[in-house]
Design an enzyme around this catalytic site. Structure first.
Site, short mmCIF file in Angstrom:
data_model
loop_
_atom_site.label_atom_id
_atom_site.label_comp_id
_atom_site.label_asym_id
_atom_site.label_seq_id
_atom_site.Cartn_x
_atom_site.Cartn_y
_atom_site.Cartn_z
N ASP A 55 51.74 31.17 44.00
CA ASP A 55 52.90 30.57 44.67
C ASP A 55 53.53 31.60 45.61
OD1 ASP A 55 52.93 28.16 42.80
OD2 ASP A 55 53.26 29.79 41.38
N GLU A 93 44.68 29.17 44.46
CA GLU A 93 44.74 28.61 45.81
C GLU A 93 44.55 29.69 46.89
OE1 GLU A 93 47.56 25.49 46.51
OE2 GLU A 93 47.97 26.18 48.54
O1 TRH Z 1 47.28 33.95 40.71
P1 TRH Z 1 46.78 32.58 40.90
O2 TRH Z 1 46.15 31.97 39.74
O3 TRH Z 1 47.95 31.73 41.41
C1 TRH Z 1 48.24 30.36 41.40
C2 TRH Z 1 49.35 30.09 40.44
O4 TRH Z 1 48.83 30.07 39.13
C3 TRH Z 1 49.99 28.78 40.76
O5 TRH Z 1 50.94 28.40 39.82
C4 TRH Z 1 48.93 27.73 40.92
O6 TRH Z 1 49.53 26.57 41.30
C5 TRH Z 1 47.98 28.18 41.96
O7 TRH Z 1 47.35 29.39 41.54
C6 TRH Z 1 46.93 27.15 42.28
O8 TRH Z 1 45.68 32.57 42.10
P2 TRH Z 1 45.80 32.69 43.68
O9 TRH Z 1 46.37 31.43 44.24
O10 TRH Z 1 44.51 33.10 44.18
O11 TRH Z 1 46.84 33.84 43.94
C7 TRH Z 1 46.56 35.18 43.71
C8 TRH Z 1 47.29 36.04 44.71
O12 TRH Z 1 47.20 37.40 44.34
C9 TRH Z 1 46.72 35.95 46.12
O13 TRH Z 1 47.77 35.98 47.07
C10 TRH Z 1 45.89 37.20 46.25
C11 TRH Z 1 46.70 38.15 45.42
N1 TRH Z 1 45.97 39.31 44.88
C12 TRH Z 1 46.36 40.57 45.30
O14 TRH Z 1 47.26 40.70 46.14
N2 TRH Z 1 45.74 41.65 44.76
C13 TRH Z 1 44.71 41.54 43.88
O15 TRH Z 1 44.16 42.57 43.44
C14 TRH Z 1 44.30 40.23 43.49
C15 TRH Z 1 43.16 40.07 42.52
C16 TRH Z 1 44.96 39.14 43.99
#
Ligand code: TRH
Length: 391
Positions: A17, A284
């Protein structure tokens, strides 16, 4: 005077999010010269992906964006010209009341979750009048096809991707303290939920025909909270105590090496996706970034009640694999189903070599797919265009 935008972000869990809102806020600020205020109710999550953010500060400026802790009363807060409520989070009552008394109420947009389902094009841009107040909200859907709002993609992203050559890659690995590749080595980034069937895949990787190096960013220091994925890894590598592991750990079995790396600043994570040959992503935002990175990827979808996520997973697979050879499409579907716990025999190990055999063709397909997405225009620009027509 710059047009003012407020983005409201309520963190349900994890980092997606806030990850999406933080990217959007920066892009609107840097590429559209807007004055953006980002309201976040969980600054600690923001600080995981943007380490310069101060989780204790009620108001701060970061990369030109004003970041406010969404917690205090909203009395006296003047609404912006455009208001984005991300992922249907509810705006504060006092803020809505303040919008309603303005002679020209703000453009109010509910930025929805990403889905490849067919109904999205029918709902994108639909208006929804407030039940009591003279306010109109619009639904705005990101998406993969014409008739949706497209995906987040900053102007610099694709040129930076194309400029990420061997020298830049080497510098990236050095920053992470990860040695250069061995001959023929396959590098894989791993970001998934706790229920992924990782044990089966580790076993398949250990007997791979080529050396495999897996990079796993650790979201939290071990010991702070339970990390079931780390328990699976510790078990696989001979019953090591997971709490004895930390960033920098290197574990080896057969052809497989697993390296625990720090959770990266968001822009560095984008580079990790480029520096690896295959990416396991989730949720996402990482899912979208993997598509821009063009490498083969495996999506761990966020699990929803009543298996609603299966419909979403299938909708995306159908779109993404259209135009692939039947063999390649079947390889993608088999591994993705297995990774998401959705296959008959519960084994995904045997789907890996088939998927990996298509690596080059999948990378080529990824280039075409990203080109197709790019033609939709980017989500931030599409939001700006939509709101300009209404101001
Ligand atoms: O973390 P996520 O699972 O996030 C979400 C939330 O769970 C939310 O509630 C749900 O609705 C949504 O998924 C579908 O996965 P996501 O979306 O990939 O987000 C991870 C974020 O973290 C993304 O902006 C990339 C960042 N990130 C970093 O900045 N550094 C890292 O080392 C990693 C692995 C990720």
């Amino acid at each position: 005077m710059k047009q003012r935008w407020d983005i409201f972000c309520s963190v349900i869990d994890n980092f997606g999010d806030v990850g999406v809102c933080w990217r959007l806020a920066r892009q609107l600020t840097h590429e559209h010269e807007l004055a953006v205020r980002l309201w976040v109710d969980d600054l600690a999550s923001l600080a995981r992906i943007a380490p310069d953010a101060d989780p204790a500060s009620a108001q701060q400026w970061l990369q030109g964006v004003e970041i406010c802790h969404w917690r205090q009363s909203f009395a006296g807060v003047e609404p912006a010209d455009v208001v984005i409520e991300a992922f249907a989070c509810e705006l504060p009552e006092a803020y809505i009341a303040a919008m309603a008394v303005l002679s020209q109420p703000p453009v109010w947009i509910n930025l929805e979750y990403l889905s490849a389902e067919n109904w999205v094009t029918g709902c994108h841009r639909l208006p929804s009048p407030h039940p009591r107040l003279p306010l109109l909200k619009h639904f705005f859907f990101p998406g993969f096809v014409p008739g949706t709002g497209g995906l987040l993609c900053e102007q610099w992203l694709l040129p930076a991707r194309n400029a990420f050559d061997d020298v830049a890659q080497l510098a990236f690995w050095q920053r992470l303290d990860v040695p250069a590749r061995r001959a023929g080595e396959l590098r894989i980034s791993l970001f998934c939920y706790d229920n992924a069937p990782l044990g089966d895949l580790l076993a398949a990787w250990a007997i791979s025909t080529v050396p495999i190096c897996v990079l796993l960013p650790l979201p939290f220091p071990l010991g702070l909270r339970q990390e079931p994925i780390i328990d699976v890894i510790a078990d696989f590598f001979g019953g090591i105590k997971s709490l004895s592991l930390s960033v920098g750990a290197v574990l080896q079995s057969g052809q497989l090496t697993v390296r625990l790396i720090p959770f990266l600043e968001q822009a560095e994570y984008d580079k990790l996706l480029l520096a690896c040959d295959i990416n396991f992503v989730r949720g996402e935002d990482s899912f979208v970034r993997a598509q821009w990175a063009v490498r083969p990827f495996i999506w761990h979808i966020y699990p929803q009640a009543d298996n609603a996520h299966r419909v979403k997973l299938n909708a995306f697979i159908d779109l993404y694999t259209a135009g692939m050879s039947p063999d390649m499409a079947a390889a993608v579907r088999a591994l993705w189903y297995g990774w998401n716990g959705w296959n008959d025999d519960g084994q995904i190990g045997n789907t890996w070599p088939v998927f990996a055999a298509h690596q080059a063709a999948l990378t080529q397909h990824g280039g075409k797919w990203a080109g197709q997405l790019n033609r939709l225009g980017d989500l931030a620009s599409n939001l700006v265009q939509f709101s300009q027509n209404r101001i």
